[in-house]
Motif scaffolding. Structure first.
Motif, mmCIF file in Angstrom:
data_model
loop_
_atom_site.group_PDB
_atom_site.id
_atom_site.type_symbol
_atom_site.label_atom_id
_atom_site.label_comp_id
_atom_site.label_asym_id
_atom_site.label_seq_id
_atom_site.Cartn_x
_atom_site.Cartn_y
_atom_site.Cartn_z
ATOM 1 N N ARG A 120 0.843 -1.184 0.000
ATOM 2 C CA ARG A 120 0.000 0.000 0.000
ATOM 3 C C ARG A 120 0.885 1.243 0.000
ATOM 4 N NH1 ARG A 120 -3.109 -3.533 -0.545
ATOM 5 N NH2 ARG A 120 -5.243 -3.770 0.243
ATOM 6 N N GLY A 121 0.342 2.316 -0.562
ATOM 7 C CA GLY A 121 0.995 3.613 -0.517
ATOM 8 C C GLY A 121 -0.050 4.687 -0.288
ATOM 9 N N LEU A 122 0.387 5.880 0.105
ATOM 10 C CA LEU A 122 -0.510 6.987 0.382
ATOM 11 C C LEU A 122 -0.324 8.099 -0.646
ATOM 12 C CD1 LEU A 122 0.105 7.199 4.224
ATOM 13 C CD2 LEU A 122 -2.063 6.507 3.168
ATOM 14 N N VAL A 123 -1.399 8.830 -0.907
ATOM 15 C CA VAL A 123 -1.342 10.058 -1.690
ATOM 16 C C VAL A 123 -1.811 11.183 -0.779
ATOM 17 C CG1 VAL A 123 -2.363 11.345 -3.601
ATOM 18 C CG2 VAL A 123 -1.632 8.975 -3.939
ATOM 19 N N SER A 124 -0.983 12.216 -0.627
ATOM 20 C CA SER A 124 -1.284 13.297 0.317
ATOM 21 C C SER A 124 -1.508 14.619 -0.395
ATOM 22 C CB SER A 124 -0.135 13.462 1.317
ATOM 23 O OG SER A 124 -0.038 12.353 2.192
ATOM 24 N N PHE A 125 -2.356 15.439 0.220
ATOM 25 C CA PHE A 125 -2.526 16.814 -0.247
ATOM 26 C C PHE A 125 -1.272 17.610 0.102
ATOM 27 C CE2 PHE A 125 -6.941 15.568 -0.336
ATOM 28 C CZ PHE A 125 -7.497 16.340 -1.346
ATOM 29 N N SER A 126 -0.935 18.553 -0.781
ATOM 30 C CA SER A 126 0.221 19.409 -0.557
ATOM 31 C C SER A 126 -0.176 20.867 -0.808
ATOM 32 C CB SER A 126 1.353 19.003 -1.510
ATOM 33 O OG SER A 126 2.443 19.891 -1.435
ATOM 34 N N PRO A 127 0.210 21.771 0.102
ATOM 35 C CA PRO A 127 1.042 21.562 1.293
ATOM 36 C C PRO A 127 0.240 20.948 2.443
ATOM 37 C CG PRO A 127 0.364 23.848 1.171
ATOM 38 C CD PRO A 127 -0.129 23.202 -0.098
ATOM 39 N N SER A 128 0.942 20.289 3.334
ATOM 40 C CA SER A 128 0.342 19.772 4.563
ATOM 41 C C SER A 128 1.483 19.420 5.511
ATOM 42 C CB SER A 128 -0.531 18.538 4.295
ATOM 43 O OG SER A 128 0.261 17.370 4.186
ATOM 44 N N ALA B 205 7.001 7.162 -11.338
ATOM 45 C CA ALA B 205 8.255 6.413 -11.405
ATOM 46 C C ALA B 205 8.162 5.119 -10.601
ATOM 47 C CB ALA B 205 9.410 7.272 -10.897
ATOM 48 N N ASP B 206 7.562 5.176 -9.413
ATOM 49 C CA ASP B 206 7.443 3.973 -8.591
ATOM 50 C C ASP B 206 6.451 2.980 -9.185
ATOM 51 O OD1 ASP B 206 9.294 5.053 -6.914
ATOM 52 O OD2 ASP B 206 8.020 5.096 -5.128
ATOM 53 N N LEU B 207 5.352 3.476 -9.753
ATOM 54 C CA LEU B 207 4.405 2.572 -10.401
ATOM 55 C C LEU B 207 5.036 1.931 -11.632
ATOM 56 C CD1 LEU B 207 1.108 4.653 -10.149
ATOM 57 C CD2 LEU B 207 1.712 2.603 -8.853
ATOM 58 N N GLU B 208 5.811 2.705 -12.367
ATOM 59 C CA GLU B 208 6.489 2.176 -13.547
ATOM 60 C C GLU B 208 7.466 1.078 -13.156
ATOM 61 O OE1 GLU B 208 7.034 1.687 -17.425
ATOM 62 O OE2 GLU B 208 5.789 3.342 -16.708
ATOM 63 N N ALA B 209 8.203 1.306 -12.065
ATOM 64 C CA ALA B 209 9.200 0.336 -11.622
ATOM 65 C C ALA B 209 8.562 -0.975 -11.178
ATOM 66 C CB ALA B 209 10.034 0.925 -10.491
ATOM 67 N N SER B 210 7.296 -0.913 -10.781
ATOM 68 C CA SER B 210 6.621 -2.122 -10.302
ATOM 69 C C SER B 210 6.093 -2.996 -11.440
ATOM 70 C CB SER B 210 5.459 -1.734 -9.380
ATOM 71 O OG SER B 210 4.408 -1.113 -10.117
ATOM 72 N N LEU B 211 6.148 -2.493 -12.677
ATOM 73 C CA LEU B 211 5.636 -3.249 -13.820
ATOM 74 C C LEU B 211 6.719 -4.120 -14.432
ATOM 75 C CD1 LEU B 211 3.609 -0.457 -15.667
ATOM 76 C CD2 LEU B 211 2.695 -2.304 -14.260
ATOM 77 N N PRO B 212 6.329 -5.210 -15.108
ATOM 78 C CA PRO B 212 7.316 -6.028 -15.818
ATOM 79 C C PRO B 212 7.991 -5.205 -16.915
ATOM 80 C CG PRO B 212 5.195 -7.167 -15.669
ATOM 81 C CD PRO B 212 4.966 -5.759 -15.219
ATOM 82 N N ARG B 213 9.265 -5.443 -17.164
ATOM 83 C CA ARG B 213 9.991 -4.710 -18.198
ATOM 84 C C ARG B 213 9.454 -5.094 -19.571
ATOM 85 N NH1 ARG B 213 15.252 -2.309 -18.297
ATOM 86 N NH2 ARG B 213 14.964 -0.522 -19.681
ATOM 87 N N LEU B 214 9.283 -4.118 -20.419
ATOM 88 C CA LEU B 214 8.811 -4.374 -21.780
ATOM 89 C C LEU B 214 9.858 -5.166 -22.557
ATOM 90 C CD1 LEU B 214 7.380 -0.818 -22.539
ATOM 91 C CD2 LEU B 214 6.050 -2.904 -22.220
ATOM 92 N N ASN B 215 9.388 -6.091 -23.413
ATOM 93 C CA ASN B 215 10.328 -6.905 -24.176
ATOM 94 C C ASN B 215 10.040 -6.929 -25.675
ATOM 95 O OD1 ASN B 215 8.039 -8.476 -24.279
ATOM 96 N ND2 ASN B 215 8.831 -10.114 -22.973
ATOM 97 N N SER B 216 9.092 -6.099 -26.130
ATOM 98 C CA SER B 216 8.791 -6.043 -27.564
ATOM 99 C C SER B 216 8.010 -4.773 -27.859
ATOM 100 C CB SER B 216 7.978 -7.265 -27.996
ATOM 101 O OG SER B 216 6.669 -7.214 -27.455
ATOM 102 N N TRP B 217 8.015 -4.374 -29.146
ATOM 103 C CA TRP B 217 7.209 -3.219 -29.554
ATOM 104 C C TRP B 217 5.724 -3.524 -29.390
ATOM 105 C CZ3 TRP B 217 10.323 0.396 -29.135
ATOM 106 C CH2 TRP B 217 11.565 0.476 -29.760
#
Length: 316
Positions: free
Chosen positions: A121-129, A162-174
């Motif tokens: 799990r992760g959180l999304v926060s209002f900014s500023p806070s 960036a963190d969501l992207e890193a959690s996905l499998p690496r692409l291996n084809s067009w």
């Protein structure tokens, strides 16, 4: 990783409605980014009563928005969700503490409890806070023992993506790139044959990642308009960051290129076979000499067509 809106990050900190509106727009942009990765942003029942300014609750502040914006936000936070309480993991008797504050019965407590039980799990926060710390250290007091866990906390779109992207499998084809792009970037109109020029071109994982990043910026920019059709502050910042300067990700073709390659830069209109689109604006994958051509200008009231993804057209 599933995401939960941090309700504690609304604590009456905004000086006025305009400041709250800007922060809300940013959270909604993060929600859309999460949805493009097939992740929801869960909220809490009754968040509409959270304090926004010294005098106004969330619901009272939302009532000052135009009708469409108000309806959309209240539907998410009051009716449609998703709500983390529908599948709540921690109980009201659990002692969960963060920064010296009891966070039981909050999104912070729920995210921490899930992490204690090996459910990401992760959180999304209002900014500023006062909650702009990542990760947030949460303690669980149980049977005289104290356990700790760090909860990822996001308030910037780029960090979340960036963190969501890193959690996905690496692409291996067009082909995998095309499938991911079409499922993710719903604000763009990707022409049926726009990825065809990549066929036969050597695949590169780095180039594929760059193409996704470029499409992600276009997708975000297309959504960065207010109800009046004006670009939001986040949209202006995005444009300045990626469309201006010597190292811009996107640029227009030169006048010489427009003249010499006019035919090559003219594409079949994705929605009207009787029309053509002259698409000189492009995103650049410099290491592989690939380009993404798209319609311009980018406006709130017209589709953003991506018509070409492939090798650089204007080669001399």
């Amino acid at each position: 990783m599933e995401l939960i809106l941090n309700d504690r990050s609304l604590h009456g900190q905004f000086p006025d409605i305009a400041a709250f509106q800007a922060a809300l727009d940013h959270v909604l942009t993060m929600r859309e980014s999460a949805r493009s990765y097939d992740r929801g942003l869960q909220c809490r029942y009754g968040l509409s009563s959270a304090p926004v300014t010294a005098e106004l609750t969330f619901r009272q502040a939302i009532n000052s928005l135009n009708q469409n914006a108000k309806r959309s936000v209240l539907a998410w936070l009051s009716k449609s969700g998703p709500f983390w309480e529908d599948d709540r993991q921690h109980g009201g008797g659990d002692w969960l503490e963060c920064q010296g504050e009891i966070v039981t019965d909050s999104g912070v407590g729920e995210a921490a409890y899930c992490l204690f039980h090996h459910s990401a799990r992760g959180l999304v926060s209002f900014s500023p806070s006062s909650w702009l710390i990542s990760p947030l250290p949460v303690e669980w007091h149980e049977a005289g023992e104290v356990r700790s866990v760090d909860v990822p906390n996001y308030w910037e779109v780029d960090t979340l993506r960036a963190d969501l992207e890193a959690s996905l499998p690496r692409l291996n084809s067009w082909e995998a790139l095309e499938q991911r792009a079409r499922s993710r970037y719903q604000a763009l109109v990707l022409a049926d044959d726009c990825f065809a020029p990549l066929r036969g071109h050597p695949f590169g994982a780095g180039a594929a990642d760059r193409i996704l990043a470029l499409l992600g910026v276009l997708n975000e920019l297309k959504q960065s308009f207010n109800a009046g059709g004006e670009r939001s502050p986040e949209g202006h910042a995005l444009y300045q960051r990626h469309f201006t300067g010597d190292r811009a990700w996107f640029s227009d073709s030169s006048e010489t290129e427009k003249s010499q390659f006019e035919s090559d830069l003219t594409f079949r209109h994705p929605a009207n076979a009787d029309r053509k689109l002259f698409c000189t604006w492009h995103g650049k994958v410099s290491t592989s000499h690939l380009r993404i051509h798209f319609s311009s200008p980018i406006r709130a009231d017209t589709p953003l067509y991506v018509v070409y993804v492939g090798p650089k057209i204007t080669k001399r």
